[in-house]
Design an enzyme around this catalytic site. Structure first.
Site, PDB file in Angstrom:
ATOM      1  N   HIS A   1      35.557  41.356  44.493  1.00  0.00           N
ATOM      2  CA  HIS A   1      36.739  40.595  45.212  1.00  0.00           C
ATOM      3  C   HIS A   1      38.054  41.029  44.329  1.00  0.00           C
ATOM      4  O   HIS A   1      38.769  40.995  44.772  1.00  0.00           O
ATOM      5  CB  HIS A   1      36.586  39.143  44.790  1.00  0.00           C
ATOM      6  CG  HIS A   1      37.503  38.149  45.454  1.00  0.00           C
ATOM      7  ND1 HIS A   1      37.893  38.132  46.869  1.00  0.00           N
ATOM      8  CD2 HIS A   1      38.354  37.494  44.911  1.00  0.00           C
ATOM      9  CE1 HIS A   1      38.858  37.200  46.928  1.00  0.00           C
ATOM     10  NE2 HIS A   1      39.275  36.991  45.836  1.00  0.00           N
TER      11      HIS A   1
ATOM     12  N   ASP B   1      32.057  39.762  49.120  1.00  0.00           N
ATOM     13  CA  ASP B   1      32.783  40.456  48.124  1.00  0.00           C
ATOM     14  C   ASP B   1      32.312  39.886  46.729  1.00  0.00           C
ATOM     15  O   ASP B   1      33.063  40.332  45.682  1.00  0.00           O
ATOM     16  CB  ASP B   1      34.084  40.746  48.322  1.00  0.00           C
ATOM     17  CG  ASP B   1      34.977  39.378  48.211  1.00  0.00           C
ATOM     18  OD1 ASP B   1      34.371  38.474  47.807  1.00  0.00           O
ATOM     19  OD2 ASP B   1      35.941  39.514  48.506  1.00  0.00           O
TER      20      ASP B   1
ATOM     21  N   SER C   1      43.468  37.736  48.095  1.00  0.00           N
ATOM     22  CA  SER C   1      42.816  36.414  47.998  1.00  0.00           C
ATOM     23  C   SER C   1      43.589  35.300  48.678  1.00  0.00           C
ATOM     24  O   SER C   1      44.159  35.124  49.603  1.00  0.00           O
ATOM     25  CB  SER C   1      42.396  36.183  46.506  1.00  0.00           C
ATOM     26  OG  SER C   1      41.433  35.132  46.308  1.00  0.00           O
ATOM     27  N   MET C   2      43.753  34.250  47.670  1.00  0.00           N
ATOM     28  CA  MET C   2      44.508  33.227  48.010  1.00  0.00           C
ATOM     29  C   MET C   2      45.953  33.262  48.315  1.00  0.00           C
ATOM     30  O   MET C   2      46.700  32.719  49.185  1.00  0.00           O
ATOM     31  CB  MET C   2      44.701  32.025  47.125  1.00  0.00           C
ATOM     32  CG  MET C   2      45.492  30.848  47.009  1.00  0.00           C
ATOM     33  SD  MET C   2      45.398  29.704  45.646  1.00  0.00           S
ATOM     34  CE  MET C   2      46.822  28.704  45.818  1.00  0.00           C
TER      35      MET C   2
END
Length: 616
Positions: free
Chosen positions: A576, A525, A279-280
């Site tokens: 996700h 997602d 992710s980030m």
């Protein structure tokens, strides 16, 4: 593992499981047959007991909720409950409820433990073992934050997690004002407020679980350990996700420490590192690739990444941003809040209002690093978007839509470029300064522009304005989920509530076709849209100006095929966050870490390549 699923769920079909396990996996018997038989009988044996426990738990929950709303109306005070703990609560619960809770917990553990470590054990049988050092970079909000302040107002929280633990929940309920002061950064500097000191938890414990029972990285850690990983050759590079990326280095020397870990790993093991980001964390790592080689910053020189990094495993990387980040900072909302029922919305607003949520998000500059990148060229214009589907009634090209447009507050339907401008016009100057001084959202169309941007740190989070490192031996693997409904654009309306400073709110009353409570769904997602997860991997990094040294890219998309009996989606989820527990993802991570990444084949099942070709 399909035979295990059939035995436990009572499925007598001969149809194979949806996603094949690694070779020889079906030969691995992880649980005795007698135990599997006992597991199969659990639902029948304990149904009455389970129902009784749930009834009792529901009653307890009702009491807590009633007490909370009574508190809001000053009917009772929580002061007398400040010393309440689990032991005192257990003392007053009926013995039968406690017994049933313990037996139910043990039953649930038995029902899932057979699958723990299974991927690693299967690969171990195939001769795969730890080779490359592994460093994991978690995503946003995954890392726990603990208090190290010794000021009078912080002493009660010393070394307690104010994010990512039950201590957080207790602090939020008992003293919301104090919790907010601790969790928010200084609005001018973007650093610690005076007298307050929160730091990212460290080690594997920093991100293996969010709170007890809600795993994040623990499944990956279990399987890595099975093929020979431990703290000597694996490391979690946890960070304070609230900070802007430049302040990660200013305050915590995060990138200096990450560079040192990678260099030490090569010196000790003789092997390049495999970096695993989620992710980030993928944006943080992309920034690091620029920082580490730049003169005056990491100073590693143009060949540092090629020398030290074998592979980058990019899991659910929101390289072009997370669309839900914009409504979060604009009005304190997103799909998760818009689609709550009326009772839940009332409770949430009483507990933490939209205005408070927007203020919190704005006072965490790291979150704004995920504002959408690429503008109209990526996300569409007033009549069109690359990922529009045939027969679609509302184009994704207008990101913020107003069903009724009759003032400057609700001017018209807004494209992505206009939506970001609208956000800045309707937010404080301190927030604008934080975002504009740290991030950029444009596109570089020439190689000369890209090379010039290598000297501008605020461009380093944007893969459409800067390039991959000159590392011809680096390998990038893009793994992400597909086929889960994901918010793509929104309908807003004016907010005429005199008690809030916010001008607009998502129009949750709007239900029209696929529009659900004002949220227009798209592909992704569940959190990050397909274009953000997949564009750079499918096309962007195959354009010379963004990848001049020809770094090898492989995509492996993972369809969301949740197990209806599992609250986290089971071994075939594409969600996700829950994808971190997916069996096939763990298998791929272990193969790459064990030096067998060349065995992985591309798997593109979505229309991402078609969409990518339409990006202007």
């Amino acid at each position: 593992m399909s035979f295990l699923r059939r035995r436990i769920l009572g499925d007598s079909s001969n149809e194979p499981s949806r996603e094949a396990t690694p070779e020889h996996g079906d030969e691995l018997r992880l649980v005795p047959a007698a135990k599997l038989k006992a597991l199969k009988e659990l639902p029948h044996k304990n149904r009455k007991r389970r129902n009784g426990f749930i009834f009792g738990l529901g009653g307890l929950f009702g009491i807590v909720v009633a007490a909370f709303f009574a508190k809001q109306n000053d009917v009772i005070s929580f002061d007398a409950l400040s010393d309440l703990n689990l032991d005192s609560l257990i003392d007053v619960l009926p013995a039968g409820v406690i017994r049933d809770a313990k037996e139910l917990t043990q039953d649930e553990r038995n029902a899932v433990n057979y699958d723990s470590f299974s991927v690693g054990l299967s690969l171990q049988q195939q001769g795969i073992s730890a080779l490359h050092p592994v460093i994991m970079i978690p995503g946003v909000i995954s890392t726990g934050l603990e208090s190290w302040g010794t000021h009078e107002k912080s002493r009660q929280y010393f070394r307690k997690r104010l994010w990512g633990s039950w201590s957080m929940m207790r602090a939020l309920v008992m003293d919301k004002a104090s919790w907010k002061k601790h969790i928010m950064l200084d609005k001018t500097t973007g650093l610690d407020p005076p007298g307050i000191k929160l730091r990212a938890a460290q080690g594997f414990d920093a991100a293996d679980f969010f709170v007890t029972g809600y795993w994040i990285w623990s499944k990956i850690l279990e399987n890595l350990a099975t093929i020979g990983y431990d703290p000597t050759n694996a490391f979690t590079a946890a960070y304070d996700w609230r900070l802007s990326y430049s302040n990660l280095e200013v305050r915590d020397q995060y990138f200096t420490r990450l560079k040192s870990h990678i260099e030490t790993a090569l010196k000790v093991s003789g092997q390049k590192t495999v970096l695993v980001s989620h992710s980030m964390g993928s944006q943080v790592l992309f920034y690091f690739f620029h920082w580490v080689e730049a003169e005056g910053y990491g100073g590693g020189g143009p060949g540092w990444v090629d020398t030290h990094v074998d592979s980058w495993i990019n899991i659910s990387g929101c390289m072009l941003g997370a669309l839900k980040g914009l409504p979060a900072v604009l009005s304190g909302e997103m799909k998760d809040t818009a689609q709550l029922n009326a009772f839940a919305v009332y409770g949430l607003e009483k507990f933490l209002s939209r205005e408070e949520r927007a203020e919190l998000f704005r006072a965490m500059p790291g979150i704004s690093s995920m504002l959408p990148k690429g503008g109209n060229a990526v996300w569409g214009n007033k009549t069109w978007a690359p990922d529009d589907r045939p027969g679609q009634k509302v184009s994704y090209g207008t990101f913020i839509n107003f069903k009724e447009s009759n003032s400057t507050i609700s001017p018209r339907n807004l494209t992505m470029d206009e939506s970001i401008d609208y956000l800045f016009k309707n937010s404080e100057s301190w927030y604008q300064d934080q975002v504009l001084s740290n991030y950029s959202h444009g596109i570089a169309h020439t190689l000369a522009e890209v090379e010039a941007n290598e000297h501008d740190p605020k461009k380093w989070t944007n893969p459409l304005e800067t390039r991959l490192p000159n590392a011809p031996n680096l390998k990038i693997y893009c793994f992400y989920g597909i086929n889960k409904t994901t918010e793509r654009s929104y309908f807003y309306r004016e907010d005429r509530d005199p008690n809030t400073k916010l001008n607009v709110t998502i129009d949750t009353s709007l239900m029209m076709g696929s529009v659900d409570h004002g949220v227009i769904p798209g592909e992704g997602d569940g959190t990050v849209p397909l274009l953000s997860n997949g564009y750079m991997c499918a096309k962007g990094w195959r354009i010379h100006r963004y990848n001049p040294s020809g770094v090898k890219i492989k995509i492996h998309e993972m369809p969301h095929e949740p197990d209806r009996f599992s609250p986290r989606g089971g071994p075939n989820t594409g969600d996700h966050v829950d994808i971190l527990g997916r069996s096939s993802l763990n298998d791929l991570i272990l193969r790459i870490s064990g030096g067998h990444g060349e065995e992985i084949q591309e798997s593109v099942l979505s229309d991402i390549r078609e969409y990518a070709e339409k990006v202007k």
